[in-house]
Design a protein around this motif. Sequence first.
Motif, PDB file in Angstrom:
ATOM      1  N   UNK A 111       0.872  -1.292  -0.117  1.00  0.00           N
ATOM      2  CA  UNK A 111      -0.497   0.306   0.154  1.00  0.00           C
ATOM      3  C   UNK A 111       1.087   1.800  -0.535  1.00  0.00           C
ATOM      4  N   UNK A 112       1.554   1.317   0.923  1.00  0.00           N
ATOM      5  CA  UNK A 112       2.898   2.482   0.463  1.00  0.00           C
ATOM      6  C   UNK A 112       3.691   3.089  -0.426  1.00  0.00           C
ATOM      7  N   UNK A 372     -15.266  -0.070   3.486  1.00  0.00           N
ATOM      8  CA  UNK A 372     -13.797   1.127   3.608  1.00  0.00           C
ATOM      9  C   UNK A 372     -12.846   0.767   2.857  1.00  0.00           C
ATOM     10  N   UNK A 373     -12.492  -0.073   3.367  1.00  0.00           N
ATOM     11  CA  UNK A 373     -11.022  -0.976   3.519  1.00  0.00           C
ATOM     12  C   UNK A 373     -10.611  -1.154   2.028  1.00  0.00           C
ATOM     13  N   UNK A 374     -11.615  -2.052   2.005  1.00  0.00           N
ATOM     14  CA  UNK A 374     -12.388  -2.865   0.614  1.00  0.00           C
ATOM     15  C   UNK A 374     -11.874  -2.178  -0.437  1.00  0.00           C
ATOM     16  N   UNK A 375     -12.397  -1.095  -0.479  1.00  0.00           N
ATOM     17  CA  UNK A 375     -12.082  -0.142  -1.986  1.00  0.00           C
ATOM     18  C   UNK A 375     -11.076  -0.031  -1.706  1.00  0.00           C
ATOM     19  N   UNK A 380      -6.071  -0.513  -5.393  1.00  0.00           N
ATOM     20  CA  UNK A 380      -4.580  -0.383  -5.984  1.00  0.00           C
ATOM     21  C   UNK A 380      -4.206  -2.023  -5.942  1.00  0.00           C
ATOM     22  N   UNK A 381      -5.675  -3.013  -5.540  1.00  0.00           N
ATOM     23  CA  UNK A 381      -5.080  -4.742  -6.106  1.00  0.00           C
ATOM     24  C   UNK A 381      -6.003  -4.971  -7.049  1.00  0.00           C
ATOM     25  N   UNK A 508      -1.243   4.815  -9.325  1.00  0.00           N
ATOM     26  CA  UNK A 508      -1.927   4.230  -8.369  1.00  0.00           C
ATOM     27  C   UNK A 508      -2.727   2.695  -8.481  1.00  0.00           C
ATOM     28  N   UNK A 509      -1.974   2.067  -9.055  1.00  0.00           N
ATOM     29  CA  UNK A 509      -2.147   0.419  -9.384  1.00  0.00           C
ATOM     30  C   UNK A 509      -0.676   0.156  -8.337  1.00  0.00           C
ATOM     31  N   UNK A 510      -0.738  -1.174  -7.865  1.00  0.00           N
ATOM     32  CA  UNK A 510       0.449  -2.017  -7.428  1.00  0.00           C
ATOM     33  C   UNK A 510       0.941  -2.652  -8.913  1.00  0.00           C
TER      34      UNK A 510
END
Length: 584
Positions: A111-112, A372-375, A380-381, A508-510
């Motif tokens: 994420x970071x 919200x975390x799922x969004x 990202x993934x 904005x994507x891993x």
Amino acid sequence: MEGSEEPPVTEGVLSSTFTPVDYVIFTMLLVISAGIGVFNAFRSRGMVTTQEYLLGGRTMPVLPVAISVLGGVVSAVSLLGFPTEVYFYGTQLTLNLIGTIFGILVLRNVMLPVLFPLQLVSMFEGGVKAVVYADVVQTLLMFVGVLVVTVLCCYQLGGLTNVWTIAEQGGRIQFFNMDPSPFVRHTFWSTQVLGAYMALSMVGFNQPQFQRLVSVKTLSLSQSLCTLFTVGLFIVWGVFYLSGLVAYAVYRDCDPFTSGRIAKADQIMPYLVTDKLNHLPGISGLFVAAVYGGVLSSLSSHGNAIACVIWVDFMKNLRYFSNVDERFSTNIVKLLSFVTMMVAMCIGLLVGEMGTLFNLTNSLIGAIKGPLSGIFIVGICTPWVNKKGAIVGSSLAFLFNIWLVIGKIIRGGGSPKNMPLSTLGCPENFNNTLETSLNDVLQSGLNNTLDFTFATTAVPMIEGSGDTIYDISYCYSGITGIINTIIISTLVSVLTGPVKPCELEGEVVNGTCARFYRRLWKLVERCTSSEPPSVTPAAMEGQINDLYDLQDNDLKQSIESKSDMRPKDTGNATCEEKNSGGKQ
């Protein structure tokens, strides 16, 4: 005789025994917290930009920020809630610390690297200095307050070994309950899931913590914050869990909750301080200051963060605020921060009547923060998810979680019985025993006989037959929201048309997920293509070399031109062309 009497208790209300020393210690906390804010206000009078106020100019030192990140997670909920859970349900919950390691690794390495380079103020886009330094004081105070209480009680009980022995005899020591059932409150599996979820939701996808993680200069420093945070979390939460064992050892024969000495389970630690340590001046004040330190830490962190979100994501782009200067916008953010903290305190007064802290926060926060975390994880993934999929997936996941919470409240599910508690050592039980008459004994024996008779003739209940979806352990509430968001958003995106690889924004994507998706897209295209397979480059080169033997140059050029027109990887060719132009 008066010194040996129990403290006066009125209908389960916790008595207060504050001395002048306690008031001095408590007041010092308030003065220090306010002083930090005032000092930073004067020190940074020339720094009036919202960037400086909200993120400290991204030049904050690592150690204070790491402690501040820890303070954002170590709140009054964990200070009072964790000891309560251990007291009533045993030590299995402590293994959620192992689960937090997995969550932190995902945050640090997945994420970071995506979020930090974006240089965002609010993570919902796409005066942290005062908050950070105040958090340092409040976090250390929380830790010291609980540590002092724990050490003193351990000493009175004869040491940590005796505490552990008493807890073991009472069935509180349990670490490897491998039961796979999701209906058991705490198992090895459920605590791992809970730990990983708490790390992601409370640190990774939490606006207050996000402001701290991006308040340092570089990504490597931000990642080092995660390591320091994990070490600190093990130490602080470890002390909180240990305090629950100590409380059980103290009240193994006279449970204050069952005997009516306290009205709520969460009062076990405050009662321990006022009951067993009130002869030591300042201890009550220190513990109350620790609890208030947790409250103030949460208020300052979330007040600042909510103000950040409201300003950056909602107000900043409005016509009225579009042309305001930095000083005016900074004052607006400060006002918003104050207002949100006032609203939070009012809500807290209402929430205090809704049950224990730990169950309440994990049920409600899990229902909201899970989707919200799922969004964020989807964004990202899972690069194939489109806008419709993200909206539908998170909305349905949120409604499902809320449905579970409401169902548990109405039906009373998910509330298992406490582990065995005793009141045999309470003074009133000795008095009642002396006053018990023979008739009472005979009547009690008769009642027990009748109860046994009816119980043995009744149809036996099948164990576990009453378990429903409402009885699933609270440990799975948050991760359920994340999983539902990912699955539903993926299905909706596939049905409505997934995002193509050529449409991805690489920043904005891993990177690993993006490469995997491009390969998957290429494979699916090949498997679903109705056209004949294109000639491989090696075969094409061989054909062209053979044509050099022909004397008709016109024929050779014609064949080459036709070969160039053959269809290749349609989707990826477009992606490569666009990527070569600067878009990934």
